[in-house]
Design a protein around this motif. Structure first.
Motif, PDB file in Angstrom:
ATOM      1  N   ASP A 222      37.115  36.599  30.190  1.00 33.80           N
ATOM      2  CA  ASP A 222      38.188  35.666  29.648  1.00 33.80           C
ATOM      3  C   ASP A 222      39.596  36.069  30.054  1.00 33.80           C
ATOM      4  N   SER A 223      39.708  36.585  30.983  1.00 33.53           N
ATOM      5  CA  SER A 223      40.911  37.187  31.633  1.00 33.53           C
ATOM      6  C   SER A 223      41.345  36.843  33.020  1.00 33.53           C
ATOM      7  N   VAL A 224      42.124  36.070  33.254  1.00 35.20           N
ATOM      8  CA  VAL A 224      42.253  35.846  34.774  1.00 35.20           C
ATOM      9  C   VAL A 224      42.948  37.081  35.379  1.00 35.20           C
ATOM     10  N   GLU A 225      43.471  37.895  34.924  1.00 31.97           N
ATOM     11  CA  GLU A 225      43.866  39.144  35.396  1.00 31.97           C
ATOM     12  C   GLU A 225      42.786  40.068  35.807  1.00 31.97           C
ATOM     13  N   MET A 226      41.677  40.133  34.850  1.00 32.03           N
ATOM     14  CA  MET A 226      40.530  40.972  35.124  1.00 32.03           C
ATOM     15  C   MET A 226      39.534  40.253  36.526  1.00 32.03           C
ATOM     16  N   MET A 227      39.663  38.995  36.404  1.00 37.36           N
ATOM     17  CA  MET A 227      39.041  38.344  37.305  1.00 37.36           C
ATOM     18  C   MET A 227      39.600  38.531  38.870  1.00 37.36           C
ATOM     19  N   LYS A 228      40.966  38.675  38.579  1.00 41.71           N
ATOM     20  CA  LYS A 228      41.682  38.755  39.917  1.00 41.71           C
ATOM     21  C   LYS A 228      41.463  40.339  40.627  1.00 41.71           C
ATOM     22  N   GLU A 229      41.455  41.125  39.678  1.00 34.71           N
ATOM     23  CA  GLU A 229      41.189  42.516  40.153  1.00 34.71           C
ATOM     24  C   GLU A 229      39.794  42.572  40.518  1.00 34.71           C
ATOM     25  N   ALA A 230      38.754  41.966  40.078  1.00 32.12           N
ATOM     26  CA  ALA A 230      37.315  42.046  40.364  1.00 32.12           C
ATOM     27  C   ALA A 230      37.547  41.462  41.799  1.00 32.12           C
ATOM     28  N   ALA A 231      38.121  40.180  42.202  1.00 31.71           N
ATOM     29  CA  ALA A 231      38.332  39.894  43.449  1.00 31.71           C
ATOM     30  C   ALA A 231      38.956  40.573  44.536  1.00 31.71           C
ATOM     31  N   LEU A 232      39.904  41.384  44.169  1.00 33.62           N
ATOM     32  CA  LEU A 232      40.498  42.161  44.984  1.00 33.62           C
ATOM     33  C   LEU A 232      39.479  43.378  45.321  1.00 33.62           C
ATOM     34  N   HIS A 233      38.589  43.637  44.725  1.00 38.64           N
ATOM     35  CA  HIS A 233      37.526  44.732  44.939  1.00 38.64           C
ATOM     36  C   HIS A 233      36.431  44.177  45.735  1.00 38.64           C
ATOM     37  N   GLY A 234      36.575  42.934  46.136  1.00 39.57           N
ATOM     38  CA  GLY A 234      35.259  42.271  46.942  1.00 39.57           C
ATOM     39  C   GLY A 234      34.149  41.747  45.940  1.00 39.57           C
ATOM     40  N   VAL A 235      34.384  41.806  44.688  1.00 41.44           N
ATOM     41  CA  VAL A 235      33.214  41.437  43.944  1.00 41.44           C
ATOM     42  C   VAL A 235      32.672  39.866  44.168  1.00 41.44           C
ATOM     43  N   GLY A 236      33.711  39.067  44.245  1.00 42.86           N
ATOM     44  CA  GLY A 236      33.562  37.430  44.401  1.00 42.86           C
ATOM     45  C   GLY A 236      34.557  36.635  44.585  1.00 42.86           C
ATOM     46  N   ILE A 237      34.583  35.644  44.209  1.00 36.26           N
ATOM     47  CA  ILE A 237      35.381  34.455  44.130  1.00 36.26           C
ATOM     48  C   ILE A 237      35.718  34.094  42.571  1.00 36.26           C
ATOM     49  N   PHE A 238      37.304  33.731  42.783  1.00 30.72           N
ATOM     50  CA  PHE A 238      37.568  33.193  41.160  1.00 30.72           C
ATOM     51  C   PHE A 238      38.561  31.854  41.284  1.00 30.72           C
ATOM     52  N   ILE A 239      38.539  31.197  40.084  1.00 31.60           N
ATOM     53  CA  ILE A 239      39.066  30.035  40.210  1.00 31.60           C
ATOM     54  C   ILE A 239      40.484  30.168  39.205  1.00 31.60           C
ATOM     55  N   SER A 240      41.756  30.082  39.794  1.00 32.11           N
ATOM     56  CA  SER A 240      42.779  30.580  39.167  1.00 32.11           C
ATOM     57  C   SER A 240      44.026  29.676  39.474  1.00 32.11           C
ATOM     58  N   PRO A 241      45.056  29.491  38.594  1.00 30.53           N
ATOM     59  CA  PRO A 241      46.380  28.714  38.794  1.00 30.53           C
ATOM     60  C   PRO A 241      46.843  29.537  39.948  1.00 30.53           C
ATOM     61  N   ASP A 242      47.548  28.807  40.929  1.00 35.22           N
ATOM     62  CA  ASP A 242      48.409  29.264  41.933  1.00 35.22           C
ATOM     63  C   ASP A 242      49.332  30.320  41.652  1.00 35.22           C
ATOM     64  N   ILE A 243      50.069  30.049  40.746  1.00 35.90           N
ATOM     65  CA  ILE A 243      51.043  30.871  40.249  1.00 35.90           C
ATOM     66  C   ILE A 243      50.627  32.196  40.084  1.00 35.90           C
ATOM     67  N   PHE A 244      49.587  32.506  39.520  1.00 39.11           N
ATOM     68  CA  PHE A 244      48.961  34.091  39.189  1.00 39.11           C
ATOM     69  C   PHE A 244      48.439  34.913  40.346  1.00 39.11           C
ATOM     70  N   VAL A 245      48.611  34.260  41.543  1.00 38.70           N
ATOM     71  CA  VAL A 245      48.207  35.076  42.701  1.00 38.70           C
ATOM     72  C   VAL A 245      49.214  34.966  43.926  1.00 38.70           C
ATOM     73  N   LYS A 246      50.568  34.769  43.498  1.00 42.11           N
ATOM     74  CA  LYS A 246      51.533  34.521  44.534  1.00 42.11           C
ATOM     75  C   LYS A 246      51.698  35.901  45.251  1.00 42.11           C
ATOM     76  N   ARG A 247      51.788  36.730  44.633  1.00 43.64           N
ATOM     77  CA  ARG A 247      52.146  38.255  45.353  1.00 43.64           C
ATOM     78  C   ARG A 247      50.898  38.667  46.472  1.00 43.64           C
ATOM     79  N   GLU A 248      49.665  38.369  45.733  1.00 45.69           N
ATOM     80  CA  GLU A 248      48.552  38.887  46.701  1.00 45.69           C
ATOM     81  C   GLU A 248      48.114  38.141  47.675  1.00 45.69           C
ATOM     82  N   LEU A 249      48.543  36.659  47.704  1.00 45.83           N
ATOM     83  CA  LEU A 249      48.468  35.983  48.803  1.00 45.83           C
ATOM     84  C   LEU A 249      49.718  36.350  49.924  1.00 45.83           C
ATOM     85  N   GLU A 250      50.911  36.490  49.376  1.00 51.44           N
ATOM     86  CA  GLU A 250      51.827  36.905  50.303  1.00 51.44           C
ATOM     87  C   GLU A 250      51.409  38.213  50.879  1.00 51.44           C
ATOM     88  N   SER A 251      50.884  39.170  50.320  1.00 50.00           N
ATOM     89  CA  SER A 251      50.484  40.419  50.948  1.00 50.00           C
ATOM     90  C   SER A 251      49.205  40.364  51.761  1.00 50.00           C
TER      91      SER A 251
END
Length: 301
Positions: A222-251
């Motif tokens: 139930d948390s976008v932040e938790m799903m993002k963290e799991a995606a960063l660890h290679g667990v899978g794909i998540f659906i998110s507003p673009d504004i929540f992944v700006k830094r990770e996309l740039e890096s």
């Protein structure tokens, strides 16, 4: 004590289902509250509450009076507030609720700036990812990301919020290629558990045609932040507003999946509030301040 003052006491007791709690809100003792309610019942010759040692609950007649009395008192309070707004600086309480990630990542700065700019406004801000019932929980305003549905609430659009699919480059490298939405069936696409529309992605293709695909997941959250963290660890794909992944996309930590496809229906950030009530000066100023901030901040995403 006037009948109006007794009505206000009655409404507070009904709201809190407690003489003691109503007294705390009104700055008088629970015994004084009980006495005034009893006087009101004697005047009306109607029992308004069922009383036990632990619980105070409305009778059928009390429920009818409460609905009418609360509306009348709220209307009077709003009339007095409107008159005060004509000649004073913004003041009073403003109760606001908004999603956790939106608040922490983007809106904590303008909220703090607003508090500094209008020190006589008492802000009560609650970060909540659940869908808050504004009327029942007595919030003045909610900031919500979504698409407009039939609602009894008034909504003002503050910003467009595009939503897409994201994952890590490592996940893309180690799993089957994703060239069409149907390929997502073979992948772990995280389920956001606060979405009541089912685990389905609705999309618009580059040719303008729309479609949908049922999704599979071994990760439910139930948390976008938790799903993002799991995606960063290679667990899978998540659906998110673009504004929540700006830094990770740039890096380069995250990459967009199916970047020629758009999530539908369109999502926006809205300020929503109950209808048929006076829009106080402090709430109007707060909405405008957040709107102006979003126009600048989200345009950079």
């Amino acid at each position: 004590m006037s009948q109006l003052e007794r009505m206000k006491i009655f409404v507070e007791v009904a709201k809190h289902e407690s003489f003691t709690e109503a007294g705390k809100q009104l700055g008088i003792t629970g015994a004084a509250v009980s006495k005034q309610v009893q006087n009101l019942e004697n005047d009306l010759q109607i029992k308004l509450f069922n009383r036990t040692t632990r619980l105070v609950s409305l009778t059928e007649e009390g429920s009818l009076l409460y609905r009418r009395a609360r509306y009348a008192i709220d209307t009077l309070d709003e009339a007095f507030e409107e008159l005060c707004d004509l000649k004073t600086t913004p003041k009073g309480i403003l109760r606001v609720t908004l999603p956790v990630s939106l608040g922490l990542q983007y809106l904590r700065t303008p909220i703090a700036e607003f508090a500094a700019l209008y020190p006589e406004v008492t802000l009560k801000v609650q970060f909540e990812d659940r869908h808050v019932n504004l009327a029942e929980e007595e919030y003045d305003l909610a900031l919500r990301i979504g698409h407009l549905k039939d609602s009894s609430l008034v909504a003002k659009k503050l910003a467009h919020i595009p939503i897409h699919l994201y994952t890590s480059p490592a996940y893309i490298k180690d799993n089957k290629p994703i060239k069409t939405p149907q390929d997502l069936r073979d992948h772990n696409v995280f389920e956001y558990t606060r979405n009541n529309d089912g685990h389905i992605w609705h999309y618009q293709a580059p040719d303008g045609k729309s479609g949908n695909v049922p999704l599979n997941s071994t990760f439910h959250c139930d948390s976008v932040e938790m799903m993002k963290e799991a995606a960063l660890h290679g667990v899978g794909i998540f659906i998110s507003p673009d504004i929540f992944v700006k830094r990770e996309l740039e890096s380069g930590q995250l990459t967009r999946v199916l970047d020629n496809y758009e999530t539908i229906p369109e999502r926006n950030l809205y300020a929503v509030f109950p209808p048929n009530r006076y829009l106080s000066n402090r709430m109007r100023l707060f909405i405008d301040y957040i709107h102006d901030y979003c126009n600048q901040a989200f345009a950079e995403v």
